[in-house]
Design a protein around this motif. Structure first.
Motif, mmCIF file in Angstrom:
data_model
loop_
_atom_site.group_PDB
_atom_site.id
_atom_site.type_symbol
_atom_site.label_atom_id
_atom_site.label_comp_id
_atom_site.label_asym_id
_atom_site.label_seq_id
_atom_site.Cartn_x
_atom_site.Cartn_y
_atom_site.Cartn_z
ATOM 1 N N ALA A 1 16.568 -53.427 45.175
ATOM 2 C CA ALA A 1 16.767 -54.193 43.934
ATOM 3 C C ALA A 1 18.000 -55.082 44.033
ATOM 4 O O ALA A 1 17.995 -56.229 43.565
ATOM 5 N N ALA A 2 19.056 -54.586 44.662
ATOM 6 C CA ALA A 2 20.265 -55.399 44.820
ATOM 7 C C ALA A 2 20.000 -56.588 45.738
ATOM 8 O O ALA A 2 20.479 -57.699 45.487
ATOM 9 N N ALA B 1 17.639 -63.819 44.262
ATOM 10 C CA ALA B 1 17.341 -64.593 43.050
ATOM 11 C C ALA B 1 18.562 -65.393 42.601
ATOM 12 O O ALA B 1 18.429 -66.535 42.162
ATOM 13 N N TYR B 2 19.744 -64.812 42.731
ATOM 14 C CA TYR B 2 20.957 -65.536 42.358
ATOM 15 C C TYR B 2 21.194 -66.717 43.299
ATOM 16 O O TYR B 2 21.585 -67.795 42.874
ATOM 17 N N LEU C 1 16.096 -42.947 45.550
ATOM 18 C CA LEU C 1 16.641 -43.819 44.514
ATOM 19 C C LEU C 1 17.691 -44.767 45.104
ATOM 20 O O LEU C 1 17.781 -45.926 44.692
ATOM 21 N N LEU C 2 18.440 -44.285 46.080
ATOM 22 C CA LEU C 2 19.429 -45.137 46.743
ATOM 23 C C LEU C 2 18.736 -46.275 47.492
ATOM 24 O O LEU C 2 19.206 -47.423 47.462
#
Length: 85
Positions: free
Chosen positions: A42-43, A49-50, A35-36
């Protein structure tokens, strides 16, 4: 474009070598570590994207976006036929 292709190919080759030469690990891996890794990916995607938000907005925008032009008023030119006293 060539630089991006070269970088992608180099990363792919490194990953293939890392997978091909791995050894069996006799250790405990925490179930939360997957999960990490997902959270890190994802980050990274959110940061990309930003960073590229204007290009993404232009991709999904309506029609062509044209640059707005500003028309500034100009001073009237005086008539050159007038006689100056």
């Amino acid at each position: 474009m060539k630089r991006l292709l070269s970088l992608t190919l180099a990363i792919f080759c490194c990953l293939c070598l890392a997978v091909a030469t791995e050894r069996r690990a006799y250790a405990y891996v925490d179930p939360g570590s997957g999960l990490l890794a997902l959270q890190s990916i994802a980050a990274g995607l959110a940061a990309a994207a930003y960073y590229m938000r204007r290009r993404i907005a232009a991709l999904f925008g309506r029609g062509k976006t044209t640059a707005k032009t500003v028309v500034l008023p100009t001073a009237k030119q005086e008539d050159s036929n007038r006689n100056v006293a």
